[in-house]
Design an enzyme around this catalytic site. Structure first.
Site, PDB file in Angstrom:
ATOM      1  N   LYS A   1       0.792  -1.275  -0.089  1.00  0.00           N
ATOM      2  CA  LYS A   1      -0.064  -0.149   0.224  1.00  0.00           C
ATOM      3  C   LYS A   1       0.857   1.357  -0.079  1.00  0.00           C
ATOM      4  O   LYS A   1       0.549   2.265  -0.434  1.00  0.00           O
ATOM      5  CB  LYS A   1      -1.002  -0.034   1.277  1.00  0.00           C
TER       6      LYS A   1
HETATM    7  C1  PLP Z   1      -4.328  -4.769   1.127  1.00  0.00           C
HETATM    8  C2  PLP Z   1      -3.596  -5.846   1.043  1.00  0.00           C
HETATM    9  C3  PLP Z   1      -4.040  -6.752   0.187  1.00  0.00           C
HETATM   10  C4  PLP Z   1      -5.326  -6.952  -0.983  1.00  0.00           C
HETATM   11  O1  PLP Z   1      -5.183  -5.876  -1.837  1.00  0.00           O
HETATM   12  P1  PLP Z   1      -6.240  -5.333  -2.708  1.00  0.00           P
HETATM   13  O2  PLP Z   1      -5.882  -4.358  -3.366  1.00  0.00           O
HETATM   14  O3  PLP Z   1      -7.213  -4.760  -1.429  1.00  0.00           O
HETATM   15  O4  PLP Z   1      -6.973  -6.339  -3.171  1.00  0.00           O
HETATM   16  C5  PLP Z   1      -3.180  -7.928  -0.002  1.00  0.00           C
HETATM   17  N1  PLP Z   1      -1.919  -8.293   0.777  1.00  0.00           N
HETATM   18  C6  PLP Z   1      -1.731  -7.317   1.824  1.00  0.00           C
HETATM   19  C7  PLP Z   1      -0.615  -7.440   2.632  1.00  0.00           C
HETATM   20  C8  PLP Z   1      -2.366  -6.078   1.737  1.00  0.00           C
HETATM   21  O5  PLP Z   1      -2.215  -5.158   2.787  1.00  0.00           O
END
Ligand code: PLP
Length: 467
Positions: A112
């Site tokens: 993120k």
């Molecule tokens: C947010 C997250 C996901 C999921 O990603 P999306 O874009 O919501 O599909 C997968 N792995 C981790 C570690 C995350 O923080």
């Protein structure tokens, strides 16, 4: 660049308004009205660029006409300067034709950061030009809160308040939020569950007068700018493996569908992506959909990969808008039914169009641990449980012989040390920039599950910088 809502009823907006609005006025999500597309020659000419240079090239069409258009290269350079690996998003080979792209070298150790580090700077830059400020309020069950706080800390035009369920986030996750002592950051520990936190945030956004009074805003995963910034690393990996002259595929640990949708966007823009594998844990609503054409909610079960423990994938609506015949009104009707009944059936043509690119798999906790152990033994690479789900799905994907397949590693193993130790017998240490996380002072405030009391807190916090 002009943007329209997936439901077709909200007015079109330019990039800056889409950034600040997040959700469209009709409840839909924003998409570009026309997709920019790059020729193979142009994509080829990007070989050898650094990650921030590539980011500015890939995203430039999306910010055309924005007040920050000319600043984009600088904002990209600043966003990725603090990442812990010189390649920003390094690739490691784990098998013939299988790679892992490590998307965990940002400040909070989850993918993120790759979007939010830029989005915080975009907010600040657009608001500075407008002489405006916003108050960002969000709820988190873990990774999003720390990435959002880290992206907004010390930004002049932004105040941020993040709610987490008291005692229900891991210690690493809590400390990544509460040890940020910047004056514009406030951590609120709510007596309740994550759903209570989300309901509180929703109550604030539902109060229109309050929303306007404090200039309420959000940086949640439906914000278009987050999807936009995630498109970049698909081009990055594709170029490293021979695109545009060689097709590639990706396997993506999926929750809200934002990350894997960014891969679909890269394909629309000219990157030759032949396959996108949607990798789920036991919360497999998407896998069941790709198998049957029917999206149907069930109860969420807790797993070793909590960031993927979801019931509804909000960004899936973007894929619907690009595949369902009838466009906005048809999407709006399907979403209305889904909300009412917890189930929806997509037109066969849309489902077939999706299945031409997407496949899906589910990986339970036992298989997740087994993959972590196996990859550690065979390659030395330590995977967190989310990343292991992407790798497991990549290793057993069918119909992809000869296609280089990249599994996205979405979190650093040190974020989930208990699961890593269970699988491999080794407890991963935090990277140097967080090595003293457990000694740092924390600041957070316990609050009750009370929307009116929360409004008073937000009002006072947002007001302290204003005359
Ligand atoms: C947010 C997250 C996901 C999921 O990603 P999306 O874009 O919501 O599909 C997968 N792995 C981790 C570690 C995350 O923080």
């Amino acid at each position: 660049m002009d943007y329209v809502s997936t439901r077709g009823l909200a007015p079109g907006f330019g990039f800056d308004d889409v950034l600040l609005a997040g959700l469209a006025g009709d409840g839909g999500l924003y998409l570009p009205r026309d997709w920019p597309s790059f020729s193979p020659a142009e994509i080829r000419s990007w070989r050898g660029l650094s990650y921030p240079e590539l980011a500015a090239r890939v995203m430039r069409p999306f910010v055309a006409g924005s007040v920050i258009e000319a600043d984009l290269p600088r904002l990209c350079a600043e966003s990725y300067a603090g990442f812990a690996h010189p390649a920003v998003a390094p690739l490691r080979q784990i098998d013939s034709d299988r790679w892992v792209m490590e998307l965990f070298h940002g400040p909070t150790l989850a993918f993120k950061d790759y979007a939010l580090q830029l989005v915080g700077r975009l907010f600040d830059a657009v608001l500075a030009r407008r002489g405006a400020r916003v108050t960002i309020v969000g709820a988190t069950s873990g990774d999003t809160g720390s990435a959002a706080i880290e992206s907004c800390r010390d930004r002049a035009a932004v105040d941020i308040l993040i709610l987490h369920p008291k005692g229900r986030v891991s210690e690493v996750q809590r400390r990544q939020m509460t040890t940020i002592l910047s004056g514009n950051v406030r951590n609120l520990a709510v007596e309740g569950t994550f759903d209570d936190c989300q309901d509180l945030v929703k109550a604030l956004f539902a109060d229109e007068a309050f929303r306007d009074e404090v200039h309420l805003s959000a940086v949640n995963s439906i914000n278009w700018a987050r999807v936009m910034a995630q498109i970049v690393y698909y081009f990055w990996a594709g170029l490293a493996l021979g695109a545009p002259d060689r097709p590639v595929g990706f396997s993506v640990p999926t929750g809200n569908f934002g990350n894997v949708f960014a891969g679909y966007a890269a394909r629309l823009m000219g990157l030759p992506i032949e396959r996108l594998v949607v990798a789920s844990n036991s919360n497999d609503i998407l896998t069941r959909f790709f198998e049957s054409g029917v999206m149907q909610t069930t109860r969420v079960v807790p797993t070793l990969s909590p960031s993927m423990d979801i019931q509804v994938s909000s960004n899936f609506e973007r894929l619907m808008a690009l595949t369902v015949p009838g466009g906005g009104p048809a999407v709006a009707e399907l979403m209305q039914n889904f909300r009412r009944d917890g189930t929806m059936s997509l037109p066969d043509s849309a489902w077939q169009a999706m299945r031409a690119v997407f496949s899906a798999d589910r990986i339970d906790d036992a298989a997740t641990l087994e993959t972590m152990r196996q990859i550690k033994d065979q390659t030395g690479e330590t995977l967190d449980p989310h990343s292991a789900i992407g790798v497991a799905a990549a290793l057993r994907a069918e119909g992809v012989a000869g296609l280089p397949l990249v599994a996205l590693a979405t979190a650093h193993p040190a974020k989930f040390p208990d699961a890593v130790e269970r699988a491999t017998g080794l407890r991963p240490g935090l990277p140097p920039h967080l090595a003293d996380l457990f000694e740092r002072p924390e600041r957070s405030e316990a609050i009750g599950n009370d929307a009116e009391a929360l409004k008073t807190i937000v009002r006072a916090f947002a007001g302290r910088n204003r005359p």
